[in-house]
Design a protein around this motif. Structure first.
Motif, PDB file in Angstrom:
ATOM      1  N   GLY A   1      -6.173  -1.755  -2.343  1.00  0.00           N
ATOM      2  CA  GLY A   1      -5.553  -3.054  -2.147  1.00  0.00           C
ATOM      3  C   GLY A   1      -5.250  -3.369  -0.693  1.00  0.00           C
ATOM      4  N   TYR A   2      -4.738  -4.576  -0.478  1.00  0.00           N
ATOM      5  CA  TYR A   2      -4.332  -4.970   0.864  1.00  0.00           C
ATOM      6  C   TYR A   2      -3.189  -5.962   0.790  1.00  0.00           C
ATOM      7  CZ  TYR A   2      -7.238  -9.120  -0.031  1.00  0.00           C
ATOM      8  OH  TYR A   2      -7.786 -10.262  -0.578  1.00  0.00           O
ATOM      9  N   ASP A   3      -2.456  -6.044   1.901  1.00  0.00           N
ATOM     10  CA  ASP A   3      -1.364  -6.995   2.062  1.00  0.00           C
ATOM     11  C   ASP A   3      -1.850  -8.097   2.994  1.00  0.00           C
ATOM     12  OD1 ASP A   3       0.911  -8.420   2.635  1.00  0.00           O
ATOM     13  OD2 ASP A   3       2.137  -6.676   3.123  1.00  0.00           O
ATOM     14  N   PRO A   4      -1.957  -9.345   2.545  1.00  0.00           N
ATOM     15  CA  PRO A   4      -2.469 -10.417   3.408  1.00  0.00           C
ATOM     16  C   PRO A   4      -1.631 -10.655   4.649  1.00  0.00           C
ATOM     17  CG  PRO A   4      -1.558 -11.321   1.386  1.00  0.00           C
ATOM     18  CD  PRO A   4      -1.640  -9.840   1.197  1.00  0.00           C
ATOM     19  N   ASP A   5      -0.363 -10.215   4.643  1.00  0.00           N
ATOM     20  CA  ASP A   5       0.484 -10.386   5.824  1.00  0.00           C
ATOM     21  C   ASP A   5       0.043  -9.493   6.978  1.00  0.00           C
ATOM     22  OD1 ASP A   5       2.029 -12.251   4.511  1.00  0.00           O
ATOM     23  OD2 ASP A   5       3.505 -10.770   3.820  1.00  0.00           O
TER      24      ASP A   5
ATOM     25  N   GLU B   1      -3.853 -14.038  -2.063  1.00  0.00           N
ATOM     26  CA  GLU B   1      -2.898 -13.289  -2.865  1.00  0.00           C
ATOM     27  C   GLU B   1      -3.063 -11.791  -2.583  1.00  0.00           C
ATOM     28  OE1 GLU B   1      -2.919 -14.118  -6.995  1.00  0.00           O
ATOM     29  OE2 GLU B   1      -2.996 -16.293  -6.733  1.00  0.00           O
ATOM     30  N   GLU B   2      -1.964 -11.058  -2.677  1.00  0.00           N
ATOM     31  CA  GLU B   2      -2.017  -9.615  -2.439  1.00  0.00           C
ATOM     32  C   GLU B   2      -2.883  -8.945  -3.498  1.00  0.00           C
ATOM     33  OE1 GLU B   2       1.003  -5.807  -1.818  1.00  0.00           O
ATOM     34  OE2 GLU B   2       1.787  -7.826  -2.135  1.00  0.00           O
ATOM     35  N   ARG B   3      -3.689  -7.982  -3.074  1.00  0.00           N
ATOM     36  CA  ARG B   3      -4.486  -7.164  -3.982  1.00  0.00           C
ATOM     37  C   ARG B   3      -3.825  -5.793  -4.093  1.00  0.00           C
ATOM     38  NH1 ARG B   3      -6.378 -11.960  -3.797  1.00  0.00           N
ATOM     39  NH2 ARG B   3      -8.644 -12.319  -4.030  1.00  0.00           N
ATOM     40  N   ASP B   4      -3.576  -5.364  -5.322  1.00  0.00           N
ATOM     41  CA  ASP B   4      -2.791  -4.158  -5.566  1.00  0.00           C
ATOM     42  C   ASP B   4      -3.657  -2.917  -5.705  1.00  0.00           C
ATOM     43  OD1 ASP B   4      -0.331  -5.560  -5.657  1.00  0.00           O
ATOM     44  OD2 ASP B   4      -0.729  -6.147  -7.725  1.00  0.00           O
ATOM     45  N   ASP B   5      -3.105  -1.775  -5.297  1.00  0.00           N
ATOM     46  CA  ASP B   5      -3.705  -0.487  -5.626  1.00  0.00           C
ATOM     47  C   ASP B   5      -3.598  -0.291  -7.137  1.00  0.00           C
ATOM     48  OD1 ASP B   5      -3.834  -0.203  -2.871  1.00  0.00           O
ATOM     49  OD2 ASP B   5      -1.976   0.977  -2.785  1.00  0.00           O
TER      50      ASP B   5
ATOM     51  N   MET C   1       0.839  -1.197   0.000  1.00  0.00           N
ATOM     52  CA  MET C   1       0.000   0.000   0.000  1.00  0.00           C
ATOM     53  C   MET C   1       0.876   1.249   0.000  1.00  0.00           C
ATOM     54  SD  MET C   1      -2.767  -1.122   2.777  1.00  0.00           S
ATOM     55  CE  MET C   1      -3.602  -2.688   2.645  1.00  0.00           C
ATOM     56  N   GLY C   2       1.008   1.934  -1.111  1.00  0.00           N
ATOM     57  CA  GLY C   2       1.860   3.099  -1.207  1.00  0.00           C
ATOM     58  C   GLY C   2       1.228   4.341  -0.597  1.00  0.00           C
ATOM     59  N   TRP C   3       2.074   5.323  -0.293  1.00  0.00           N
ATOM     60  CA  TRP C   3       1.554   6.553   0.313  1.00  0.00           C
ATOM     61  C   TRP C   3       0.634   7.292  -0.641  1.00  0.00           C
ATOM     62  CZ3 TRP C   3       2.393  10.959  -2.351  1.00  0.00           C
ATOM     63  CH2 TRP C   3       3.461  10.978  -3.248  1.00  0.00           C
ATOM     64  N   ALA C   4       0.838   7.113  -1.948  1.00  0.00           N
ATOM     65  CA  ALA C   4      -0.005   7.825  -2.912  1.00  0.00           C
ATOM     66  C   ALA C   4      -1.462   7.417  -2.789  1.00  0.00           C
ATOM     67  CB  ALA C   4       0.494   7.577  -4.334  1.00  0.00           C
ATOM     68  N   GLY C   5      -1.687   6.158  -2.422  1.00  0.00           N
ATOM     69  CA  GLY C   5      -3.059   5.722  -2.230  1.00  0.00           C
ATOM     70  C   GLY C   5      -3.702   6.419  -1.059  1.00  0.00           C
TER      71      GLY C   5
ATOM     72  N   VAL D   1     -15.514  -5.756  -7.139  1.00  0.00           N
ATOM     73  CA  VAL D   1     -15.893  -6.452  -5.905  1.00  0.00           C
ATOM     74  C   VAL D   1     -15.181  -7.800  -5.817  1.00  0.00           C
ATOM     75  CG1 VAL D   1     -17.809  -7.489  -4.623  1.00  0.00           C
ATOM     76  CG2 VAL D   1     -18.111  -5.268  -5.741  1.00  0.00           C
ATOM     77  N   ALA D   2     -15.136  -8.547  -6.932  1.00  0.00           N
ATOM     78  CA  ALA D   2     -14.497  -9.860  -6.925  1.00  0.00           C
ATOM     79  C   ALA D   2     -13.006  -9.758  -6.616  1.00  0.00           C
ATOM     80  CB  ALA D   2     -14.722 -10.556  -8.259  1.00  0.00           C
ATOM     81  N   TYR D   3     -12.344  -8.716  -7.130  1.00  0.00           N
ATOM     82  CA  TYR D   3     -10.901  -8.588  -6.929  1.00  0.00           C
ATOM     83  C   TYR D   3     -10.561  -8.163  -5.509  1.00  0.00           C
ATOM     84  CZ  TYR D   3      -6.040  -7.159  -7.697  1.00  0.00           C
ATOM     85  OH  TYR D   3      -4.671  -7.025  -7.613  1.00  0.00           O
ATOM     86  N   TYR D   4     -11.228  -7.123  -4.999  1.00  0.00           N
ATOM     87  CA  TYR D   4     -10.848  -6.568  -3.706  1.00  0.00           C
ATOM     88  C   TYR D   4     -11.563  -7.211  -2.513  1.00  0.00           C
ATOM     89  CZ  TYR D   4      -8.251  -2.977  -6.181  1.00  0.00           C
ATOM     90  OH  TYR D   4      -7.336  -2.330  -6.978  1.00  0.00           O
ATOM     91  N   TYR D   5     -12.718  -7.822  -2.761  1.00  0.00           N
ATOM     92  CA  TYR D   5     -13.468  -8.415  -1.647  1.00  0.00           C
ATOM     93  C   TYR D   5     -13.830  -9.871  -1.885  1.00  0.00           C
ATOM     94  CZ  TYR D   5     -13.760  -3.591  -0.160  1.00  0.00           C
ATOM     95  OH  TYR D   5     -13.433  -2.306   0.221  1.00  0.00           O
TER      96      TYR D   5
END
Length: 250
Positions: free
Chosen positions: A93-97, A106-110, A1-5, A173-177
């Motif tokens: 996005g989110y980091d599963p860790d 799997e990680e979801r990207d911004d 998750m970058g600061w730009a987000g 919705v499918a990608y992020y949730y």
């Protein structure tokens, strides 16, 4: 998750710079820099609240505007109705860790979202609408948003209530949730979801002790649509956000 987000969330709705600027020639460039912070209550299970520092950048001239994580190219020049080509970087996005429940996902990207927007400066409020698609093809989704806000000036202070509704499609919705079959467990069933609408309400306070200096505080809450609430990844129906900061305008 970058600061730009975080910046796109914390600033793009945080400070109506143009409403507080001294009048300048129409062709003049206006810009400012500053620093802020945002506290975001993420909706994912076992996901801690995030606190992010926000470097603030604002720039506007006759044809372009940069405000937080948003870039606009102005198609026309009008005091009332404006059409724009828009690109926006969003923190979705989110980091599963970061969550025990998300382990194995799997990680979801911004992503950067691009499309068109229209802004109407009506006598009662500033109304805007946008339709954007995922330009980086992370989710291959699309989204549309309508926003109404109005600033009430009170000397050096300003108070701006706003309300917005955002439609997101089934791919978003499918990608992020969603939960893919390969990510499913007994405690985390597979889920795809469908298109839905989120509703946001917010209130912004700004204070300008001098002509070039502005402090702001912004509080917002987003009520998620049913297709997001029903996701096994989510354990709350809304997300809250608090942003605060300082801007110096040149």
């Amino acid at each position: 998750m970058g600061w730009a987000g975080v910046l796109s969330i914390g600033l793009a709705a945080a400070l109506p710079v143009r409403a507080q600027e001294v009048e300048a020639p129409e062709t003049a460039s206006r810009w400012g820099i500053g620093l802020g912070a945002a506290v975001i209550d993420r909706p994912y299970r076992d996901y801690d609240d995030e606190t992010k520092g926000i470097p603030i950048l604002y720039f506007e001239n006759r044809w372009t505007e940069i405000n937080g994580g948003r870039f606009d190219f102005k198609i026309n020049r009008s005091e009332v109705l404006n059409f724009r080509v828009r690109a926006r970087y969003t923190l979705d996005g989110y980091d599963p860790d970061e969550s025990e429940y998300l382990q194995g996902m799997e990680e979801r990207d911004d992503s950067v979202w691009a499309g068109g927007a229209v802004v109407w400066n009506s006598p009662f409020a500033e109304l805007s609408a946008e339709y954007l698609v995922d330009a980086m093809d992370k989710s291959a989704g699309s989204r549309g948003r309508i926003l109404a806000e109005r600033r009430f000036g009170m000397g050096r202070f300003g108070l701006t209530p706003r309300i917005a509704a955002e439609w997101v499609d089934d791919k978003y919705v499918a990608y992020y949730y969603g939960v893919r079959p390969g990510e499913a467990t007994l405690a985390r069933p597979a889920y795809e979801g469908d298109a839905t609408v989120n509703v946001e309400a917010g209130l912004r306070l700004d204070y300008s002790p001098a002509q070039r200096h502005t402090f702001f505080l912004d509080v917002a809450a987003t009520e998620f649509g049913d297709e997001i609430k029903q996701s096994p990844l989510v354990d709350q129906s809304r997300q809250t956000r608090i942003s605060a900061g300082y801007l110096f305008r040149f």
